[in-house]
Each structure stands twice: as structure tokens, then as C-alpha cells.
Design an enzyme around this catalytic site. Structure first.
Site, PDB file in Angstrom:
ATOM      1  CE  LYS A 245     -33.826  13.713  26.787  1.00 29.82           C
ATOM      2  NZ  LYS A 245     -34.368  14.029  28.130  1.00 29.82           N
TER       3      LYS A 245
ATOM      4  CB  SER B  48     -33.342  15.847  31.886  1.00 33.64           C
ATOM      5  OG  SER B  48     -33.650  17.187  32.183  1.00 33.64           O
TER       6      SER B  48
ATOM      7  CB  CYS C 230     -35.907  24.247  23.134  1.00 31.07           C
ATOM      8  SG  CYS C 230     -35.539  23.402  24.676  1.00 31.07           S
TER       9      CYS C 230
ATOM     10  CB  ILE D  16     -35.963   9.145  21.693  1.00 30.40           C
ATOM     11  CG1 ILE D  16     -37.014   8.325  22.439  1.00 30.40           C
ATOM     12  CG2 ILE D  16     -35.321   8.349  20.555  1.00 30.40           C
ATOM     13  CD1 ILE D  16     -38.223   7.896  21.625  1.00 30.40           C
TER      14      ILE D  16
ATOM     15  CB  THR E 135     -42.314   7.707  32.367  1.00 28.34           C
ATOM     16  OG1 THR E 135     -42.164   8.690  31.331  1.00 28.34           O
ATOM     17  CG2 THR E 135     -43.769   7.645  32.769  1.00 28.34           C
TER      18      THR E 135
ATOM     19  N   GLY F  74     -42.945   7.003  28.463  1.00 30.65           N
ATOM     20  CA  GLY F  74     -43.445   5.793  29.089  1.00 30.65           C
ATOM     21  C   GLY F  74     -43.343   4.590  28.170  1.00 30.65           C
TER      22      GLY F  74
ATOM     23  N   GLY G 292     -43.295  22.649  30.138  1.00 35.03           N
ATOM     24  CA  GLY G 292     -42.779  23.901  29.590  1.00 35.03           C
ATOM     25  C   GLY G 292     -41.472  24.354  30.193  1.00 35.03           C
ATOM     26  CG  LEU G 293     -38.146  23.265  28.894  1.00 29.08           C
ATOM     27  CD1 LEU G 293     -37.167  23.918  27.925  1.00 29.08           C
ATOM     28  CD2 LEU G 293     -37.625  21.912  29.355  1.00 29.08           C
TER      29      LEU G 293
END
Length: 307
Positions: free
Chosen positions: A166, A22, A131, A192, A267, A218, A73-74
Site C-alpha cells: 500500500k 483498511s 508507518c 493511495i 471514508t 475522502g 494510531g493503528l
């Protein structure tokens, strides 16, 4: 030799174990000219919230040795735009779509789950619990077992869709969080999320990112992620989706051998838009070369060889 790459996750049968992580391919359609979405196991779209979010102030992203730190920041157009505009356009890609959701309160997660229940074109929900909980002083939901359970339970009670929790690595013992999510009704776990990190601009003598802190992803985080998958595989019986620094099929195999039934490429998509498809193709080639008929034979195999 014909090899089997299909895997079962949370009641879904995916053609192969490779997903997008995501937030790294937008909503998928942005990458369609460069990435064969239909060749993936599933598309996990960027996280959506109840209301549109503008995201954090810039700078939002910076490279580090062997990784990237982001503090986006979504930023997203909100759940209504997803339902009205985006999901109908994704239908043409013939790939299961997993929607990532996030809220600032438990109630927001519940409302999101309820709003998306029954919406065509959604295969599952991924619950982003990294969050901050605004009612608990900004502590991230996923760093405490009770808050994790509260979020997952409310999502589970408000949707018939498969629920994937998640997990955050920014915890003392990720197994306790996994057990809390499993006990609250999660159908699968993905892990993760990013590691909390920061960079300081030594010339300006101030934090480089506009939000000060960001999330490290990454290759730098891959050993941490593999360790987390290994531990959680031993702690719960739910299917796992492993992620964190996967750049190649060899990287993906580490996660699968540690216990992940599927993997998510993140990534790497920022470096090579076709990375996820390449990982899927190379995994199939590996099975053929090694004479392995079914990729599921490798799930958790490292635990059975003296680990």
C-alpha cells in the site's frame, strides 16, 4: 445481458472489483448488520501489529471540507488476537479476507508475515508502509524506495500469501516507490494511503488532533489519488487497487479508467455503512446500461483514448 464483474488480483479471483479500505469497517463483523460482506470483492480488515496498540491520544478524528482527518494510531488488539479470535468469526461471511499489517521495524514486518503464513481464512496481506521506521528517525517506510523495498522483500520472503504493497502519497514521485515495491516482490499495489494533514483549533490556538498530524481522506483527495493511479499504471505492470475518496460508482470508474483493476471504498463507509455494496451494485448496473460485457475492458481505458 449478463455482465462479468470478476477481476484477478495477485492470484486471487474476486467476484467484483470493490473492496473495503483498511481501517474504515473495523474487522468487518462490526459492519455486518449494515453491509452485505459476501457481496464484496474482498474485505480488507484494519491494520494489525505484532503487539496490541492503544493508539493515539484523543481527539483522533475531525471533519474537514470534503474530507476527514484521522490520527487513530493503528489501535488494534495485536496479531495473536486476530488469529485466535477474529479470523475464525469472519469465516461465516464468505468473503476473501485481506489482512493489513504494519511494523515499526523491517523485522516486525517479517515476523508478522511469518506468523500469518498458513493461517486459515487469509486471502492476502496488504503491507501498510506508511508507518514510521523507528530505526531511521521516524521516517515512514513508504516514503523512500530502499526502505520500501526492504519491507516488501522481507514480507515476500516470509509468506506464501499474495503481497499487496500500500503506497503513500506523501512522496516526491510515487512511481519510484511503486517500482521499488514491484522489484522487491509485491504481487499488487494499492494506492493511495492518506495525505499528511493537520487542523488548528483557532479558539484554543493549538492543533486540534491529539497527535498534531493526521491523514486526510475522502473526496478531497480523489483527484490526487486518480493521478497517482494513472502514473503508476504507466510505470509498472502489477495489478492496482485504487482508493481515495470513492463515494459512488462514478468515482470508482475514474480509478478503473486510470488503470486500477479493483477499488477500495473507505471514508464513505463512515457516512453510509452500506456504501461499498452500493458501489458494487451500481458498477454492475453501469456495465449493463452501457452494454459492456466485462469490467476488465475498462481497466486503463482512458490511456487508450488519447490520455
Amino acid at each position: 445481458m449478463k455482465v462479468k464483474t470478476a477481476v484477478a488480483i495477485a492470484g486471487l479471483t474476486l467476484k467484483n472489483p470493490v473492496l473495503t479500505a483498511s481501517g474504515t469497517v473495523g474487522f468487518g463483523e462490526e459492519y455486518a448488520p449494515y453491509l452485505d460482506l459476501a457481496g464484496l470483492g474482498a474485505l480488507v480488515v484494519k491494520t494489525v501489529t505484532l503487539k496490541p496498540r492503544a493508539g493515539n491520544p484523543p481527539p483522533r478524528i475531525t471533519e474537514t471540507p470534503a474530507g476527514v482527518i484521522n490520527a487513530v494510531g493503528l489501535q488494534n488488539p495485536g496479531v495473536e488476537a486476530l488469529v485466535r479470535d477474529i479470523l475464525p468469526r469472519l469465516a461465516r461471511f464468505d468473503v476473501p479476507v485481506i489482512v493489513s499489517i504494519a511494523g515499526e521495524t523491517v523485522d516486525e514486518y517479517a515476523r508478522l508475515a511469518g506468523r500469518l503464513d498458513g493461517v486459515p481464512g487469509i486471502a492476502a496481506l496488504e503491507v501498510n508502509i506508511s508507518c514510521p521506521n523507528v530505526k531511521a528517525g521516524g521516517i515512514a517506510f513508504g516514503t523512500e524506495p530502499a526502505m520500501t523495498a526492504a519491507v516488501v522483500r522481507q514480507v515476500r520472503e516470509n509468506t506464501r500469501l499474495p503481497v499487496i504493497a500500500k503506497l503513500s502519497p506523501n512522496v516526491t514521485d510515487i512511481r519510484t516507490i511503486a517500482l521499488a515495491a514491484a522489484g522487491a516482490g509485491a504481487d499488487a499495489l494499492s494506492l493511495i494511503n492518506t495525505l499528511s494533514a493537520m487542523v488548528i483549533d483557532v479558539e484554543r490556538r493549538r492543533p486540534l488532533l491529539g497527535n498534531v498530524f493526521g491523514g486526510l481522506s475522502g473526496p478531497a483527495v480523489r483527484p490526487v489519488a486518480v493521478r497517482a493511479v494513472w502514473q503508476v499504471y504507466q510505470a509498472v505492470e502489477l495489478p492496482l487497487i485504487g482508493m481515495g475518496g470513492i463515494m459512488t460508482a462514478r468515482d470508482a470508474l475514474e480509478f478503473i479508467l486510470a488503470g486500477a483493476r479493483a477499488v477500495a471504498v473507505g471514508t464513505a463507509n463512515l457516512v453510509n455503512p452500506g456504501a461499498a455494496a452500493a458501489v458494487a451494485a451500481d458498477l454492475e448496473q453501469y456495465l449493463t446500461e452501457q452494454g459492456i460485457r466485462d469490467i476488465n475492458e475498462l481497466v486503463g481505458a482512458a490511456h487508450r483514448t488519447g490520455g
